[in-house]
Design a protein around this motif. Structure first.
Motif, PDB file in Angstrom:
ATOM      1  N   HIS A   1       0.833  -1.200   0.000  1.00  0.00           N
ATOM      2  CA  HIS A   1       0.000   0.000   0.000  1.00  0.00           C
ATOM      3  C   HIS A   1       0.876   1.262   0.000  1.00  0.00           C
ATOM      4  CE1 HIS A   1      -3.539  -2.462   0.641  1.00  0.00           C
ATOM      5  NE2 HIS A   1      -2.910  -3.065   1.635  1.00  0.00           N
TER       6      HIS A   1
ATOM      7  N   SER B   1       6.919   2.358  -4.033  1.00  0.00           N
ATOM      8  CA  SER B   1       6.007   1.332  -3.537  1.00  0.00           C
ATOM      9  C   SER B   1       6.727  -0.004  -3.410  1.00  0.00           C
ATOM     10  CB  SER B   1       4.828   1.168  -4.503  1.00  0.00           C
ATOM     11  OG  SER B   1       5.276   0.643  -5.744  1.00  0.00           O
TER      12      SER B   1
ATOM     13  N   ASP C   1      -1.839  -7.110   0.625  1.00  0.00           N
ATOM     14  CA  ASP C   1      -1.085  -6.247   1.527  1.00  0.00           C
ATOM     15  C   ASP C   1       0.424  -6.325   1.360  1.00  0.00           C
ATOM     16  OD1 ASP C   1      -3.493  -5.431   2.788  1.00  0.00           O
ATOM     17  OD2 ASP C   1      -3.515  -7.324   3.879  1.00  0.00           O
TER      18      ASP C   1
END
Length: 453
Positions: A399, A407, A431
Motif C-alpha cells: 500500500h 512502492s 497487503d
C-alpha cells in the motif's frame, strides 16, 4: 486515484487553451534515434502522442509501439459487442491509426487484461526491457501514459515506464489523456510540462489516426451501453496544434535517519512488530518460504527492533543484522541478549553494505525507503553478496505510504529485472508481496532434496 465518468461534460477546451497560451513551456527535445511508445490501451498512443509520432517518422526516427491491453473493457455493458469482439476491433483500429502517422510495421500487443495491469507489472517491464535491449546504443525516448491520469491502467503503465527508464538511464516522457477531461489547470505539474508544436502535416496525420478509432469516438449501436467513450467535448482536447508531455518527477531522496529517529522516539513498537498479528503472520510466511532449513551466514538489512532477527538466528549459524537507527538497535540488543550468533551493527544502506558473502540475504520492509539510485545500488550489492547457492528473500508492504519514495511493488519489479537472479518463490497478497531469488541455475526445494531429477 481520481474518480470520473467519461460521460460527464468535462472541462471545456477553452479553459485549457487559455491555460496553455499563458505559459511558456519548454519544447520537447525530439533529437533522438528511436521513439518507443508503451500504451495502456489501443488509442492511447493516438490521443496522447500521434502528432509526435507523425513528426518523428517524418524526420526518419524509428518508432516502436507496445500496446499493453486490447482495451476489451471499454464498453462493459454493450449488448452488441463481447469483450473478445471489441479486442479484435480495437486491434484493427490501432493498426490503421499507426499507419496513418507513418509508423512501419504493426504494434506489439501484450494481450494483458484491460483493467488488470497491476497484476502483470513484471510482464510489462520485461517487454520494455526487451525493446530497449534491441535499441542498443540508439538515443531513445520512451513515451507512456501519465501515472497521474486518473485511470488505473494508465497509472500502472506510467509507473513501470518511469522505473525501468530510471534504472537504465533512458529518457522518458508521459502524455496525459483523461486529465484534460476531469482536471483543471491547477492539477497540472507545469514545472515538468513540455510541449511539441505540430505542423499541418502532423495535425492532419493525427486527425486520421484518431478517426481510425471509430469504436471509441462513435456509438457502437443505438442501444444503451454502446455510447461513445470519447464524446465531442473530450475529442476537442486532441485537435490542438500542440501536444503536452510531462517529464518524470525529480528523483526522491531516500528516507533518512531523522524519520526513523522520530518514529522510535514517539513509539515503543512503531510498526507493531510485536503487537500485530499481521506482522507475526508475515514473519511466519517469510520463514516458511525459505528454501532451506538452515543457513550458514545470514545478512538482514534494516533489522529494526530485531523481531525477525531472532527467528532468523534460529535458522542460521551466524546472523549479521544492521540498521541506520541506534535507537532501533538498542531495542534489538535487549531482545537478542545472549544470542551469541547474532551481530548487530549501525549501517546506512546501501552505502555501508558490509563486506563478505552470505548464503541468505534478507530485504524485509526496507527497499521502499530507497530512491532510484539507492535501490539500484542496493539490489546490485545484495545480488553480489550472495554465495553461488545462496538465497535472497524480499518482502514489502504494497500500500502507498506518503513518506516513502517508492512502492513495494516497484521494489519487486526492479528485483525481477536483476539479470543475475532467478525467482524461486513468489507469494502475493493484497497487503504484501514476498519473493525468494537465487543465482542463475538455482534449484527448487524438491530438486535440492532429490525428490525430482
Amino acid at each position: 486515484m481520481v474518480s470520473f465518468d467519461h460521460r460527464d461534460p468535462g472541462t471545456d477546451e477553452s479553459i485549457w487553451a487559455a491555460a496553455l497560451a499563458a505559459r511558456d513551456l519548454v519544447t520537447l527535445d525530439l533529437d533522438v534515434d528511436r521513439v518507443i511508445v508503451v500504451a495502456a490501451h489501443p488509442d492511447d498512443e493516438s490521443l496522447g502522442a500521434a502528432g509526435l509520432l507523425a513528426s518523428a517518422t517524418a524526420r526518419g526516427i524509428r518508432v516502436e509501439i507496445v500496446i499493453v491491453t486490447d482495451g476489451e473493457g471499454s464498453h462493459p455493458d454493450s449488448p452488441t459487442h463481447s469483450p473478445a469482439t471489441l479486442a479484435l476491433v480495437r486491434r484493427r483500429e490501432v493498426a490503421v491509426a499507426v499507419e496513418a502517422v507513418g509508423v512501419a510495421g504493426v504494434p506489439r500487443f501484450l494481450d494483458l487484461p484491460d483493467g488488470g495491469t497491476d497484476a502483470h507489472r513484471d510482464d510489462i517491464a520485461a517487454a520494455l526491457h526487451e525493446v530497449l535491449d534491441r535499441a542498443g546504443d540508439d538515443r531513445v525516448l520512451v513515451l507512456s501514459s501519465w501515472r497521474g491520469d486518473g485511470h488505473r491502467d494508465h497509472r500502472v503503465v506510467g509507473e513501470i515506464v518511469e522505473e525501468v527508464c530510471a534504472q537504465r538511464g533512458v529518457r522518458s516522457r508521459a502524455f496525459p489523456i483523461w486529465l484534460w477531461h476531469w482536471g483543471s489547470p491547477d492539477d497540472v505539474p507545469w514545472a515538468r510540462a513540455e510541449r511539441l508544436a505540430l505542423d499541418d502535416a502532423a495535425r492532419d496525420a493525427k486527425a486520421r489516426a484518431l478517426r481510425a478509432h471509430e469504436s471509441q469516438l462513435s456509438a457502437l449501436s443505438a442501444a444503451p451501453g454502446d455510447e461513445p467513450m470519447i464524446h465531442a467535448r473530450m475529442h476537442a482536447h486532441f485537435t490542438r496544434d500542440e501536444e503536452v508531455f510531462f517529464a518524470p518527477e525529480p528523483a526522491a531522496a531516500s528516507v533518512g535517519p531523522e524519520y526513523f529517529d522520530g518514529m522510535y522516539a514517539r513509539h515503543d513498537d512503531p510498526w507493531g512488530f510485536d503487537s500485530r498479528w499481521y506482522e507475526q503472520r508475515k514473519r511466519a510466511v517469510l520463514l516458511a518460504a525459505l528454501p532451506r532449513r538452515r543457513y550458514r551466514a545470514v545478512f538482514e538489512a534494516g533489522c529494526s527492533t530485531g523481531a525477525l532477527t531472532g527467528e532468523l538466528a534460529d535458522r542460521g549459524d551466524r546472523v549479521l543484522a544492521v540498521d541506520l537507527s541506534p535507537a532501533a538497535l538498542e531495542r534489538a540488543a535487549r531482545r537478542l541478549e545472549g544470542r551469541a550468533n547474532v551481530e548487530l551493527r549501525v549501517a546506512s544502506l546501501p552505502a555501508d553494505w558490509p563486506d563478505g558473502v552470505f548464503d541468505l540475504v534478507v530485504l524485509s520492509e526496507v527497499a521502499y525507503y530507497w530512491n532510484d539510485a539507492d535501490l539500484a545500488a542496493g539490489l546490485t550489492a545484495a545480488a553480489s553478496a550472495l554465495e553461488p547457492q545462496g538465497h535472497l528473500v524480499a518482502c514489502h508492504w504494497r500500500h502507498p505510504v506518503a513518506e516513502y519514495p517508492r512502492s513495494g511493488d516497484s521494489v519487486h519489479a526492479a528485483l525481477a529485472a536483476v539479470p543475475t537472479l532467478v525467482r524461486l518463490v513468489r507469494h502475493e497478497e493484497d497487503d504484501f508481496v514476498l519473493e525468494v531469488y537465487g543465482r542463475s541455475g538455482a534449484r527448487s526445494v524438491a530438486v535440492e532434496a532429490g525428490l525430482v531429477p
